[in-house]
Design a protein around this motif. Structure first.
Motif, PDB file in Angstrom:
ATOM      1  N   ARG A  67      -0.460  -0.230   5.660  1.00  0.00           N
ATOM      2  CA  ARG A  67       0.679   0.259   6.236  1.00  0.00           C
ATOM      3  C   ARG A  67       0.757   0.654   7.801  1.00  0.00           C
ATOM      4  N   THR A  73      11.995  -2.244   5.246  1.00  0.00           N
ATOM      5  CA  THR A  73      13.282  -1.838   4.664  1.00  0.00           C
ATOM      6  C   THR A  73      13.442  -2.394   3.445  1.00  0.00           C
ATOM      7  N   THR A  77       5.626  -1.493   1.951  1.00  0.00           N
ATOM      8  CA  THR A  77       4.398  -0.624   1.576  1.00  0.00           C
ATOM      9  C   THR A  77       4.392   0.180   0.462  1.00  0.00           C
ATOM     10  N   PRO A 130      11.656  -5.241  17.868  1.00  0.00           N
ATOM     11  CA  PRO A 130      12.816  -4.823  16.785  1.00  0.00           C
ATOM     12  C   PRO A 130      13.292  -3.536  17.231  1.00  0.00           C
ATOM     13  N   SER A 132      13.628  -1.115  15.737  1.00  0.00           N
ATOM     14  CA  SER A 132      12.687   0.134  15.599  1.00  0.00           C
ATOM     15  C   SER A 132      11.337   0.064  16.444  1.00  0.00           C
ATOM     16  N   ALA A 136       7.715   0.969  15.318  1.00  0.00           N
ATOM     17  CA  ALA A 136       6.985   0.109  14.514  1.00  0.00           C
ATOM     18  C   ALA A 136       5.707  -0.661  15.339  1.00  0.00           C
ATOM     19  N   GLU A 141       4.544  -5.576  12.538  1.00  0.00           N
ATOM     20  CA  GLU A 141       5.750  -6.522  13.130  1.00  0.00           C
ATOM     21  C   GLU A 141       5.113  -8.048  12.537  1.00  0.00           C
ATOM     22  N   ALA A 143       3.166  -8.786  10.278  1.00  0.00           N
ATOM     23  CA  ALA A 143       3.157  -8.906   8.749  1.00  0.00           C
ATOM     24  C   ALA A 143       4.832  -9.161   8.255  1.00  0.00           C
ATOM     25  N   ALA A 146       8.732  -9.734  12.378  1.00  0.00           N
ATOM     26  CA  ALA A 146       9.881  -9.123  13.011  1.00  0.00           C
ATOM     27  C   ALA A 146      10.458  -9.764  14.344  1.00  0.00           C
ATOM     28  N   GLU A 197       3.295 -10.018   4.973  1.00  0.00           N
ATOM     29  CA  GLU A 197       3.465  -8.658   4.212  1.00  0.00           C
ATOM     30  C   GLU A 197       2.377  -7.832   3.491  1.00  0.00           C
ATOM     31  N   ILE A 202      -5.877  -8.242   6.085  1.00  0.00           N
ATOM     32  CA  ILE A 202      -5.584  -7.067   7.022  1.00  0.00           C
ATOM     33  C   ILE A 202      -5.887  -7.405   8.472  1.00  0.00           C
ATOM     34  N   VAL A 203      -4.575  -7.364   9.209  1.00  0.00           N
ATOM     35  CA  VAL A 203      -4.781  -7.789  10.415  1.00  0.00           C
ATOM     36  C   VAL A 203      -5.517  -6.496  11.319  1.00  0.00           C
ATOM     37  N   HIS A 373      22.063  -9.230  15.240  1.00  0.00           N
ATOM     38  CA  HIS A 373      21.759 -10.065  16.391  1.00  0.00           C
ATOM     39  C   HIS A 373      22.245 -11.248  15.769  1.00  0.00           C
ATOM     40  N   GLU A 417      14.663 -11.270   9.165  1.00  0.00           N
ATOM     41  CA  GLU A 417      13.687 -10.536   9.944  1.00  0.00           C
ATOM     42  C   GLU A 417      12.825  -9.524   9.326  1.00  0.00           C
ATOM     43  N   ASN A 453      -1.825  -5.623  -1.379  1.00  0.00           N
ATOM     44  CA  ASN A 453      -0.339  -5.419  -1.469  1.00  0.00           C
ATOM     45  C   ASN A 453       0.027  -6.254  -2.666  1.00  0.00           C
TER      46      ASN A 453
ATOM     47  N   CYS B  24      13.902   6.347   8.758  1.00  0.00           N
ATOM     48  CA  CYS B  24      13.724   5.286   9.512  1.00  0.00           C
ATOM     49  C   CYS B  24      12.086   5.644  10.294  1.00  0.00           C
TER      50      CYS B  24
HETATM   51  C1  LIG Z   1      16.138   1.743  11.762  1.00  0.00           C
HETATM   52  C2  LIG Z   1      15.568   0.395  11.640  1.00  0.00           C
HETATM   53  C3  LIG Z   1      15.681  -0.694  12.350  1.00  0.00           C
HETATM   54  C4  LIG Z   1      15.269  -1.764  12.240  1.00  0.00           C
HETATM   55  N1  LIG Z   1      15.314  -2.815  12.893  1.00  0.00           N
HETATM   56  C5  LIG Z   1      14.533  -3.982  12.920  1.00  0.00           C
HETATM   57  C6  LIG Z   1      14.987  -5.191  13.732  1.00  0.00           C
HETATM   58  O1  LIG Z   1      15.798  -5.086  14.609  1.00  0.00           O
HETATM   59  N2  LIG Z   1      14.114  -6.302  13.388  1.00  0.00           N
HETATM   60  C7  LIG Z   1      13.348  -6.384  12.760  1.00  0.00           C
HETATM   61  O2  LIG Z   1      12.383  -7.363  12.667  1.00  0.00           O
HETATM   62  N3  LIG Z   1      12.939  -5.252  11.872  1.00  0.00           N
HETATM   63  C8  LIG Z   1      13.622  -4.257  11.973  1.00  0.00           C
HETATM   64  N4  LIG Z   1      13.329  -3.106  11.166  1.00  0.00           N
HETATM   65  C9  LIG Z   1      12.196  -3.453   9.954  1.00  0.00           C
HETATM   66  C10 LIG Z   1      10.692  -2.928  10.367  1.00  0.00           C
HETATM   67  O3  LIG Z   1      10.872  -1.787  11.350  1.00  0.00           O
HETATM   68  C11 LIG Z   1       9.975  -3.993  10.887  1.00  0.00           C
HETATM   69  O4  LIG Z   1       9.708  -4.935   9.876  1.00  0.00           O
HETATM   70  C12 LIG Z   1       8.642  -3.509  11.566  1.00  0.00           C
HETATM   71  O5  LIG Z   1       7.966  -4.834  11.818  1.00  0.00           O
HETATM   72  C13 LIG Z   1       7.700  -2.891  10.370  1.00  0.00           C
HETATM   73  O6  LIG Z   1       6.722  -2.261  11.213  1.00  0.00           O
HETATM   74  P1  LIG Z   1       5.704  -1.054  10.542  1.00  0.00           P
HETATM   75  O7  LIG Z   1       4.750  -0.699  11.593  1.00  0.00           O
HETATM   76  O8  LIG Z   1       6.789  -0.170  10.102  1.00  0.00           O
HETATM   77  O9  LIG Z   1       5.269  -1.763   9.429  1.00  0.00           O
HETATM   78  P2  LIG Z   1       5.358  -1.175   7.827  1.00  0.00           P
HETATM   79  O10 LIG Z   1       6.667  -1.030   7.218  1.00  0.00           O
HETATM   80  O11 LIG Z   1       4.277  -0.138   7.697  1.00  0.00           O
HETATM   81  O12 LIG Z   1       4.644  -2.424   7.025  1.00  0.00           O
HETATM   82  C14 LIG Z   1       5.452  -3.603   6.967  1.00  0.00           C
HETATM   83  C15 LIG Z   1       4.621  -4.674   6.174  1.00  0.00           C
HETATM   84  O13 LIG Z   1       3.621  -5.387   6.956  1.00  0.00           O
HETATM   85  C16 LIG Z   1       2.293  -4.865   6.516  1.00  0.00           C
HETATM   86  N5  LIG Z   1       1.268  -4.348   7.488  1.00  0.00           N
HETATM   87  C17 LIG Z   1       1.349  -3.474   8.153  1.00  0.00           C
HETATM   88  N6  LIG Z   1       0.237  -3.248   8.865  1.00  0.00           N
HETATM   89  C18 LIG Z   1      -0.447  -4.303   8.729  1.00  0.00           C
HETATM   90  C19 LIG Z   1      -1.684  -4.899   9.044  1.00  0.00           C
HETATM   91  N7  LIG Z   1      -2.373  -4.584  10.190  1.00  0.00           N
HETATM   92  N8  LIG Z   1      -2.145  -5.960   8.358  1.00  0.00           N
HETATM   93  C20 LIG Z   1      -1.435  -6.655   7.275  1.00  0.00           C
HETATM   94  N9  LIG Z   1      -0.430  -6.222   6.960  1.00  0.00           N
HETATM   95  C21 LIG Z   1       0.453  -5.187   7.454  1.00  0.00           C
HETATM   96  C22 LIG Z   1       2.445  -3.925   5.201  1.00  0.00           C
HETATM   97  O14 LIG Z   1       1.890  -3.975   4.106  1.00  0.00           O
HETATM   98  C23 LIG Z   1       4.035  -4.234   4.848  1.00  0.00           C
HETATM   99  O15 LIG Z   1       4.008  -5.366   3.951  1.00  0.00           O
HETATM  100  C24 LIG Z   1      14.177  -2.006  11.175  1.00  0.00           C
HETATM  101  C25 LIG Z   1      13.783  -0.775  10.299  1.00  0.00           C
HETATM  102  C26 LIG Z   1      14.411   0.282  10.507  1.00  0.00           C
HETATM  103  C27 LIG Z   1      14.042   1.679   9.710  1.00  0.00           C
END
Ligand SMILES: Cc1cc2nc3c(=O)[nH]c(=O)nc-3n(C[C@H](O)[C@H](O)[C@H](O)COP(=O)(O)OP(=O)(O)OC[C@H]3O[C@@H](n4cnc5c(N)ncnc54)[C@H](O)[C@@H]3O)c2cc1C
Lengths: 476, 329
Positions: A67, A73, A77, A130, A132, A136, A141, A143, A146, A197, A202-203, A373, A417, A453, B24
């Protein structure tokens, strides 16, 4: 599956794990509609700690869900089988910035905006950001592969991955990819991890390509009477050979929502387009902007505002930046849910898909916003309805089915994405049944005990509503 | 402690608002508690999830949950910036009232009074802008200071002002004096070029790195320590920074009329006295600087820092001997 808490404590220390209900409940959800309780949260600080935790989990067949910020979305996780949630936000150091090689080396918990703040001092940037990006993490990103508002010019996360260190399901550490821009030596394994995902490894460290900040950026906004005109404008801009660095759409539902939430006073027209060009030669940027402005005007675009100034650009973009959350304010009693949120369609199908979305929504008693986008074919939506009513969840289910059937019929994709996770899995599995055996075989080879996962992507349940508890209190 | 039955009558009216939170997580970046504790349950999103879970009867309140709900400085960075417009702190206040009514013993960021040390002098009472402190009769001859646990915002001004050191707050979120001392020391010892320590009020946020670290890359000559109010920057904290080797100290607070706690008037008075003391020790009083910044004026703060670093570079380091005299070490 019994977790030996003492063992976990030995590995990460007493302050870096928790099995108290307050933490378990908070880590049971992300930005999706899903919710499922883990058994323990672990916050490793080093690669060795990650290795030891995964190695232990593999022996005992305990699920491990990595996580980042938990901003996913689609339930990526949400630990559907319980077990360990591995919170990687403590591995948050930028290890190296190498302008001479145009790369950075980071730990997975580094936040995208923070990386860009650091790079800014060198006149560089990491483009895939992204929306976010303020929370984020780079691990999340990678995984999720993004991408963001600038993907139309700069591409997605996959285009910036050079190499990475990954802890595999048996706890071993591998070094994938390279430090060079290209390499040609068999399977591009670092790319395999992109979009995985959290199901393959694990990265724990990533080497990413970076790029110089352009000297000039110019952003403009144009108003359109209809969504169709706006959609066609976007398609035309792309086929005209223009080089936008951003090309965003926002429909009337979105405009009304940001006006309500942020008091922006935007004209409540059929749709708005935001377009940007960047570069090192002002005349070249001017040229691109003029060309795109002309295409907007041809389709009836009016009230065009344009600026090079950073503060002014921020103002013009502010509504779009916070649109997703602002949708909650569209109408009392209607809640914005993160469903069917990021389809990708071919360039020629933007206008008709946008219109189709509203048509399907209306037919099924829900409201949907269309934005995103669109220059790269990404169409964001959210399904807005009364989440306390069972019947409205049925409506949402129908919308999702009809919508994805349509998107797939015009050659589009389930997710552009945000990734598949749980809620998009049924539609995606239906559309891509041919590739599922290959994905399952890869998963089995790398994670024979199915601990990383589990039950996501190709292994996710076929009914997204029943896959987990819903985060909403549904009554009648 | 056994679970208590709670009537969530106040919290329940927020259910629809809690649905509107899209989870978010944008509020993480802005939350000082998350930055010190690093658990998602300490973020505004985490607290809203817990409250939602309790009113939906998915989780039963217990001490661990209650402790989380009572940790908040009411800086409102979250609610002011929530694009879904969720009034986070209002929801929190109502949940607190429900939990207190059910008889939960709470700590969190609320101040605590050691009755053995307290002389009931009452200095703290008018100081609290939220009227969270009052003098209560225990019996005919005995009085005590009572804390209204719903109203207390955890700003800690009373902690800094109590002459008997009878008021305290929990450690762990980098707000107590020893914790702040430790932060100053770590900054100066870790970064070779460290010249300037800035005590920056949480309300005038600086746009530096928020949640990541960069130990080797960013070689800034200054370090920022976030405090809950400039009124909490005790004189010994500043002297200690000099003792550790800082060339200068900047206190960045909200403009006098904008401070939520009226803490900055006290800061101003305190710093005038401190500057006079420096003069007597033959140290340039300019080594202490007080600047006001409104919320959102982070660009102004950044410029002020750059200018001040230049000034300090002209002045050079302080001679060690005099500082030692000052702090008696
Ligand atoms: C308001 C909002 C706007 C958003 N806008 C965009 C956007 O414009 N573009 C876009 O692409 N996404 C967007 N997202 C989605 C999200 O933010 C992205 O997918 C982002 O990359 C997730 O990053 P996170 O750190 O929150 O990962 P998490 O949500 O914690 O995890 C995402 C996935 O990655 C895996 N993961 C996390 N860390 C690792 C690791 N180190 N090694 C292996 N797997 C891992 C998790 O198991 C999970 O499957 C948005 C989300 C929200 C809530």
């Amino acid at each position: 599956m019994k977790i030996d808490i003492k063992k976990i404590e030995e590995i990460v220390g007493e302050n870096n794990y928790s099995d108290n209900i307050a933490d378990l409940y908070v880590y049971s959800s992300d930005a999706s509609v899903h919710q499922a309780m883990p058994a323990v949260i672990v916050k490793p600080k080093t690669i060795e700690e990650v290795q030891k935790i995964v190695c232990y989990a593999n022996k005992k067949k305990i699920p491990v869900t990595p996580r980042g910020a938990g901003s996913g979305t689609s339930g990526h996780t949400v630990p559907i089988d319980g077990g360990i949630v591995l919170d990687l936000k403590q591995m948050n150091r930028i290890l190296e910035i190498r302008p001479e090689d145009m790369l950075v080396r980071v730990e997975p918990g580094v936040v995208d905006d923070d990386l860009n703040r650091a790079l800014n001092q060198y006149g560089l940037f990491y483009p895939p950001a992204p929306a976010s990006s303020r929370i984020a993490t780079i691990g999340g990103e990678i995984a999720a592969n993004a991408s963001g508002v600038r993907s139309v010019k700069y591409g997605a996360t996959r285009d910036y991955v050079l190499g990475m260190k990954v802890v595999l399901a048996d706890g071993s550490l591998v070094n994938l990819g390279s430090n060079t821009r290209v390499h040609s030596a068999g399977y591009q394994l670092e790319r395999l991890i992109v979009g995985s995902e959290g199901t393959l490894g694990i990265v724990v460290e990533a080497t990413m390509r970076i790029t110089p900040l352009p000297k000039f950026r110019c952003l403009a906004v144009a108003n359109f009477n209809s969504l169709k005109d706006a959609g066609n404008t976007i398609s035309d801009i792309i086929t005209s050979g223009s080089q936008p660095s951003m090309l965003e759409l926002m429909d009337k539902v979105g405009i009304i929502a940001v006006n309500k939430a942020m008091n922006l006073g935007l004209p409540e027209v059929g749709a708005i387009i935001l377009f940007e060009a960047d570069g090192n030669v002002k005349e070249a940027v001017d040229y691109e902007m003029k060309k795109m402005k002309g295409i907007c005007e041809k389709h009836g675009g009016s009230g065009i505002e344009m600026s090079y100034d950073a503060a002014e650009r921020k103002r013009l973009f502010s509504g779009r930046k916070k649109l997703f959350a602002a949708l909650s304010r569209y109408k009392e009693g209607i809640i914005c849910t993160d469903l069917a949120d990021d389809m990708g369609v071919p360039n020629s199908k933007i206008a008709q898909t946008a219109e189709k979305i509203h048509e399907i929504a209306e037919r099924n008693n829900v409201i949907m916003a269309v934005y995103g986008h669109c220059g790269s074919g990404v169409i964001h939506t959210k399904i807005m309805f009364d989440t306390t009513k069972k019947s409205q969840w049925k409506d949402a289910e129908r919308v999702i089915e009809e919508l994805y059937d349509y998107v797939h019929s015009v050659g589009g994709v389930t997710s552009a994405e945000h990734g598949i996770g749980l809620s998009k899995a049924p539609a995606w599995k239906k559309a891509r049944s041919d590739i599922l055996p290959m994905m399952k075989a890869i998963k089995k080879a790398l994670d024979p005990n199915n601990i990383l996962n589990p039950h996501k992507l190709m292994d996710a349940p076929d009914d997204w509503v029943k896959a987990t508890n819903l985060r909403y209190n549904v009554r009648s | 402690m056994t679970a208590k039955k709670v009537d969530f009558k106040r919290s329940k009216k927020w259910e629809q608002e809690l649905n509107k939170c899209i989870r978010c997580g944008y509020c993480y970046e802005l939350c000082p508690l998350f930055k010190s504790y690093t658990w998602e349950s300490d973020t505004p999103r985490g607290k809203l999830i817990l409250i939602y879970g309790m009113i939906a009867d998915e989780i039963k309140p217990n001490q661990e949950i209650v402790d989380k709900i009572f940790q908040c400085f009411y800086c409102k960075n979250c609610s002011d910036n929530c694009s879904a417009g969720v009034p986070v702190t209002e929801v929190l206040t109502d949940a607190r009232a429900d939990l207190i009514e059910a008889g939960y013993d709470v700590k969190g960021t609320i101040v605590e009074i050691d009755e053995n040390l307290c002389s009931v002098c009452g200095v703290c009472v008018p100081l609290c802008k939220y009227e969270a402190l009052s003098i209560k009769d225990i019996n005919k001859d005995q009085k005590k200071i009572e804390v209204d646990k719903i109203e207390c915002r955890g700003c800690g001004l009373c902690v800094a002002a109590c002459p008997s050191e009878a008021i305290s707050q929990i450690e762990g979120c980098d707000i107590t004096l020893p914790e702040l001392h430790e932060k100053v020391k770590t900054l100066i010892q870790t970064y070779e070029d460290m010249k300037l320590i800035i005590f920056c009020c949480n309300w005038s946020l600086f746009p530096g790195m928020q949640l990541s670290e960069s130990p080797t890359i960013i070689k800034a000559p200054y370090g920022i320590i976030v405090t809950m109010c400039s009124g909490r920057v005790a004189p010994e904290l500043i002297l200690n920074a000099f003792h550790e080797g800082a060339w200068g100290v900047m206190v960045a607070g909200c403009p006098p009329e904008e401070c939520d706690h009226d803490g900055n008037y006290k800061t101003r008075r305190r710093l005038v006295l401190l500057k006079n003391m420096l003069k007597e020790l033959n140290i340039e009083p300019e080594r202490i600087k007080l600047e006001w910044f409104s919320t959102g004026e982070s660009a102004k703060l950044k410029n002020a820092i750059t200018e001040y670093v230049k000034e300090l570079e002209k002045m050079g380091p302080i001679k060690k001997i005099e500082i030692q005299k000052m702090v008696g070490g």
